[in-house]
Scaffold this active site. Structure first.
Site, PDB file in Angstrom:
ATOM      1  CG  ASN A  72      -1.718   1.211   1.432  1.00 48.66           C
ATOM      2  OD1 ASN A  72      -1.824   2.036   0.526  1.00 48.66           O
ATOM      3  ND2 ASN A  72      -2.303   1.355   2.616  1.00 48.66           N
ATOM      4  CE  LYS A  97      -0.132   3.267   4.684  1.00 51.91           C
ATOM      5  NZ  LYS A  97      -0.065   3.343   6.132  1.00 51.91           N
ATOM      6  CG  HIS A 137      -5.697   1.856   5.117  1.00 50.26           C
ATOM      7  ND1 HIS A 137      -5.298   2.858   5.964  1.00 50.26           N
ATOM      8  CD2 HIS A 137      -4.672   0.973   5.052  1.00 50.26           C
ATOM      9  CE1 HIS A 137      -4.067   2.586   6.380  1.00 50.26           C
ATOM     10  NE2 HIS A 137      -3.664   1.456   5.847  1.00 50.26           N
ATOM     11  CD  GLU A 162      -2.911   5.548   6.644  1.00 49.44           C
ATOM     12  OE1 GLU A 162      -2.860   5.620   5.407  1.00 49.44           O
ATOM     13  OE2 GLU A 162      -2.014   5.007   7.334  1.00 49.44           O
ATOM     14  CD  GLU A 203      -3.498  -2.613   7.264  1.00 47.94           C
ATOM     15  OE1 GLU A 203      -2.380  -2.846   6.814  1.00 47.94           O
ATOM     16  OE2 GLU A 203      -4.130  -1.571   7.013  1.00 47.94           O
ATOM     17  N   GLY A 263       2.459   2.140  10.790  1.00 43.52           N
ATOM     18  CA  GLY A 263       3.409   3.239  10.635  1.00 43.52           C
ATOM     19  C   GLY A 263       4.088   3.644  11.934  1.00 43.52           C
ATOM     20  CB  SER A 316       5.252  -1.933  11.966  1.00 46.66           C
ATOM     21  OG  SER A 316       4.796  -0.616  12.198  1.00 46.66           O
TER      22      SER A 316
HETATM   23  P1  PGA Z   1       2.852   0.144   7.700  1.00 48.83           P
HETATM   24  O1  PGA Z   1       1.411   0.376   7.064  1.00 48.83           O
HETATM   25  O2  PGA Z   1       3.389  -1.125   7.107  1.00 48.83           O
HETATM   26  O3  PGA Z   1       3.657   1.358   7.297  1.00 48.83           O
HETATM   27  O4  PGA Z   1       2.677   0.041   9.174  1.00 48.83           O
HETATM   28  C1  PGA Z   1       0.520  -0.680   6.851  1.00 48.83           C
HETATM   29  C2  PGA Z   1      -0.745  -0.156   6.226  1.00 48.83           C
HETATM   30  O5  PGA Z   1      -1.161   0.957   6.558  1.00 48.83           O
HETATM   31  O6  PGA Z   1      -1.363  -0.828   5.385  1.00 48.83           O
END
Ligand code: PGA
Length: 250
Positions: A9, A11, A95, A97, A167, A173, A213
């Protein structure tokens, strides 16, 4: 056997030149591994280019979002048909976000899921609890609710197009990962919830990805867990070496 899936992803990262660079590095490092699907999810503006660039490769392209309506006066939005018309047959929905920043609700997500399926797209449906919800031991309840509201209205046939990504928001992140045991515990719970509603045959076919992560250094132990069928990778998917190391962790 369930599909193993590693999806990147991206983003809101990578302009066209960076997209070209990253795709070319990913293609160079890609090793076909039977039963493992590799997916990248660039921004809307780079989807067409990415699809064209990966045309002769097994690497697949997903969108990060889409609108629930088929067309019309929705300034700034992108429909499922627009995506499929440029070759994109997979979309990430829900997601955290999108849920937190853009206030997408479970009800809205159910409509987006329907729109994607009507257009014969696959859906990577994200779910996961926030830190305060885990601390209050509400994580199972929250995730079950997200699944029930977003996906439990679907028919058995429609479930063939569903991939789930668990997630935990506190691990996205942040550099903090759920332990392999925490991931397994939730993945098994998700599978059991699907099984209770739709039966174990269907539940055993659904790929459940872990996200939060994931790095080359921890992918293997997370992916080794019985109910973890791969990962949705954010930060580490922006570096071809890291992303492909994760994809090769199976
Ligand atoms: P990350 O993000 O691997 O940077 O923690 C995962 C995601 O948001 O899908």
């Amino acid at each position: 056997m369930r599909d193993k899936i590693v999806a990147g992803n991206w983003k809101m990262n990578n302009d066209l030149a960076q997209t070209e660079d990253l795709l070319s590095n990913i293609k160079n490092l890609y090793k076909e591994n039977e039963g493992v699907r590799v997916i990248v999810a660039p921004s809307f503006t780079n989807l067409y280019h990415s699809f064209e660039s990966l045309r002769n490769s097994k690497i697949e392209v997903a969108a990060q979002n889409m609108n629930e309506n088929s067309e019309g006066a929705f300034t700034g939005e992108v429909s499922a048909r627009m995506l499929t018309s440029v070759g994109v047959k997979i979309v990430i929905l829900g997601h955290s976000e999108r849920r937190a920043i853009f206030k997408e609700t479970d009800e809205l997500l159910a409509k987006k899921v329907d729109a994607a399926l009507e257009n014969d797209m696959e859906v990577i449906f994200c779910c996961g609890e926030e830190l305060n919800e885990r601390k209050a031991e509400k994580h199972f309840e929250i995730v079950k609710q997200q699944l029930e509201k977003g996906l439990f209205h679907l028919s058995e046939e429609q479930w063939e197009k569903i991939i789930i990504a668990y997630e935990p928001v506190w691990a996205i992140g942040t550099g903090e990962t759920a332990s392999p045991e925490q991931a397994q515990e939730m993945h098994a719970f998700i599978r059991k919830s699907i099984s209770e509603k739709f039966g174990s045959e269907l539940a055993n076919k659904i790929a459940i990805l872990y996200g939060g992560s994931v790095k080359p250094g921890n992918a293997q132990e997370i992916f080794a867990k019985e109910d973890v069928d791969g990962g949705l990778i954010g930060g580490a998917s922006l570096k071809a070496e890291d992303f492909m190391a994760i994809a090769n962790a199976f």
